[in-house]
Enzyme design. Structure first.
Site, PDB file in Angstrom:
ATOM      1  CG  PHE A 313      -2.019  -1.156   1.012  1.00  0.00           C
ATOM      2  CD1 PHE A 313      -2.757  -1.319  -0.155  1.00  0.00           C
ATOM      3  CD2 PHE A 313      -2.206  -2.083   2.026  1.00  0.00           C
ATOM      4  CE1 PHE A 313      -3.671  -2.352  -0.298  1.00  0.00           C
ATOM      5  CE2 PHE A 313      -3.118  -3.123   1.894  1.00  0.00           C
ATOM      6  CZ  PHE A 313      -3.853  -3.247   0.734  1.00  0.00           C
ATOM      7  CG  PHE A 400      -1.853   3.917 -16.199  1.00  0.00           C
ATOM      8  CD1 PHE A 400      -2.896   3.008 -16.078  1.00  0.00           C
ATOM      9  CD2 PHE A 400      -0.897   3.950 -15.199  1.00  0.00           C
ATOM     10  CE1 PHE A 400      -2.990   2.167 -14.984  1.00  0.00           C
ATOM     11  CE2 PHE A 400      -0.972   3.116 -14.098  1.00  0.00           C
ATOM     12  CZ  PHE A 400      -2.028   2.213 -13.994  1.00  0.00           C
TER      13      PHE A 400
END
Length: 577
Positions: A313, A400
């Site tokens: 995380f 991305f």
């Protein structure tokens, strides 16, 4: 191609060749098929005078938009190894090596929320399917050892309870490496006197158990047994702790270690770029300490110049725990930290709706830049936190396909204005070649072996549990105060009375926010964190502070990843990614 197709199309090297290149002798290798092996660390060469430096890969607060921390960890390892062989390699890096050290995927998220967890695209550890599923059986061994302890506890109650254990105080729950909310609270021992002593119990996911934490923090088999023996299973009616070492004539730690002895050996696999990778252990970072095993990291340090490892995380969870718990227990102060950020996740933190993230054309471009500017405060907080530990920080902007050049340029320039080295990582599409710029930025700030590390912990030895919790909440999360539920306040007093109030603290908190409310994104300040329960874990060597609605047994989402998985007549798995 998707992740699974890229993995399936790859030509893997025999694990013996990977081991040989990493300097692992043949007699130290215990193969599990053609491409996986365990390593007998007792048969490795003597440790070098200066072990490999540890680079921690962490990230911004995770979002449904995706960050790719494991993917960057793998890609960066391959990038460092490519760079070491390049004609223009930095002088002090030519001919050097890097090894990755990652956690094993839990079947909980594999079949639940996330699907596979071995990186992605051309930055994967392989064989992907094996690692994501049963792998070398480590998690099954940990589950079996933990449940053996539970069975021995209930057998002790059934056979007369010579230790005077109060069944109402038993804190050890059974374990299962699957998300199953229906097992959080159970009643056991029903069916009459021959079936045991009826009592309340429940299940935790294997990765949240103290047995998993002990497994990952143990330095060797003897340390493992010692830590297991210190685990508290419950209390007598006069509140005396009863430990694993109290069970039977010699304690239960020996029997548990019998099931764990092979699992404790670290697992060797490879990346798609041919780098060696140790994948071993796997506590979650929102409900446990969130790092791979100390054994694996220290093994990698014996064999390489740099170990690239990741913590679960965001930097407020796995990153903080790695700095304050894992690195201390393992004796490897981090030399640098790489924070993974994505344009998409920062825009989500800036208030943009998930369904709007990909609509970045025409008139919407300015709106997207404004959302990025609003959300970058989340990255800023994580950078400040990691830098406060005294280690250099590099930002890896994981690209991305939907990211625009304007967004990437804006974020790179923002980092430059703050004096933070940053580079775009294209590891999903290009593997190690897409991490060369990040690798160069890292090597520019990485302290030399002689310089060591400037790392220092957030805590000092004389700080109490309450002091440590306050330090994390105010200095890492950005909060202003800590409140304790009545049960937690009473437990705080008990910890002090019994001499446990100077242990490190493992914060159990939502991964989605700096606060204990998952809906609060960005970088909020001046909030209060409620600690609802404190769990003493002397085997692991810390106290777990439960906040918010974090559960040690997760549930499955509305559409589990398992719904889309299948296997054909030839044994080919689909839907894992």
């Amino acid at each position: 191609m998707n992740d699974a197709e890229i993995s399936a199309a790859a030509t893997l090297e025999p694990v013996a060749d990977v081991a040989h290149r990493a300097g692992i002798p043949a007699d130290a290798l215990i193969p599990y098929g053609h491409y996986m092996a365990k390593v007998d660390t007792r048969r490795l060469p003597e440790p070098p005078a200066t072990p490999g430096r540890v680079v921690l890969v962490t990230g911004i607060s995770p979002t449904p938009a995706g960050e790719g921390k494991s993917t960057v960890t793998v890609g960066l390892t391959d990038g460092l190894n490519l760079l070491s062989q390049a004609e223009d390699a930095p002088v002090d890096w030519a001919g050097r090596t890097a090894i990755a050290a990652l956690r094993e995927p839990s079947l909980g998220p594999v079949f639940g929320m996330k699907g596979g967890a071995t990186g992605g695209g051309y930055a994967q550890v392989v064989p992907m399917e094996n690692i994501n599923l049963h792998f070398t059986g480590d998690f099954h061994a940990i589950t079996a050892a933990h449940n053996l302890l539970c069975a021995l506890v209930d057998n002790h109650l059934h056979r007369g309870n010579a230790l005077g254990l109060d069944p109402r105080t038993i804190s050890i729950k059974r374990a299962l490496d699957t998300n199953d909310r229906a097992l959080r609270e159970t009643i056991i021992g029903l069916g009459g006197r021959s079936e045991g002593v009826p009592r309340e119990n429940g299940f935790e996911i294997t990765v949240a158990t103290e047995t998993m934490a002990v497994f990952c923090l143990a330095t060797d088999l003897e340390d493992l047994k010692d830590r297991l023996s210190r685990m508290i299973i419950g209390r007598t009616r006069d509140q005396r702790p009863v430990t694993v070492g109290d069970l039977g004539p010699n304690g239960a730690q020996g029997a548990m270690a019998v099931l764990l002895k092979d699992a404790l050996r670290p697992n060797l696999v490879q990346t798609l770029g041919g780098s060696a990778a140790f994948v071993h252990g796997g506590p979650f970072a929102n409900i446990a300490h969130g790092a791979n095993s100390i054994t694996a990291t220290n093994t990698a340090r014996r064999l390489s110049d740099v170990v690239v490892t990741e913590a679960g995380f965001g930097a407020d969870l796995g990153g903080q725990k790695f700095m304050d718990i894992t690195s201390v227990a393992g004796g490897f102060p981090p030399a640098a930290s790489v924070i993974v950020a994505t344009v998409r996740a920062l825009k989500l933190n800036g208030g943009m709706a998930l369904q709007e993230l990909d609509r970045n054309t025409g008139d919407a471009e300015q709106q997207h830049l404004e959302a990025l500017e609003a959300g970058v405060a989340n990255l800023a907080r994580h950078i400040e936190n990691m830098a406060a530990y005294g280690v250099p920080v590099v930002v890896a902007i994981n690209r991305f396909p939907q990211d625009t050049e304007a967004e990437l340029d804006w974020l790179t320039a923002w980092c430059a204005r703050r004096g933070v080295p940053a580079a775009v990582a294209e590891v999903w599409a290009r593997g190690g070649a897409g991490a060369l710029d990040v690798a160069r930025r890292l090597l520019e700030v990485l302290p030399s072996e002689k310089a060591g590390s400037g790392w220092h912990s957030l805590w000092t030895e004389n700080m109490t549990v309450a002091d440590r919790i306050e330090a994390v909440v105010t200095q890492i999360y950005g909060g202003s105060a800590v409140e304790y539920a009545p049960a937690a306040a009473q437990q705080l007093v008990q910890l002090a009375e019994e001499g446990w109030d100077h242990l490190p603290v493992c914060m159990a908190k939502t991964q989605y926010s700096f606060t204990d409310d998952p809906a609060v994104l960005g970088a909020p300040s001046d909030f209060t964190v409620l600690v609802r329960e404190l769990l003493l874990r002397p085997g692991a060597g810390f106290v777990v502070a439960l906040t918010g609605a974090v559960m040690t047994m997760p549930g499955l989402p509305k559409e589990p990843a398992a719904d889309f998985m299948d296997v054909d007549a030839d044994g080919n798995v689909t839907g894992l990614f």
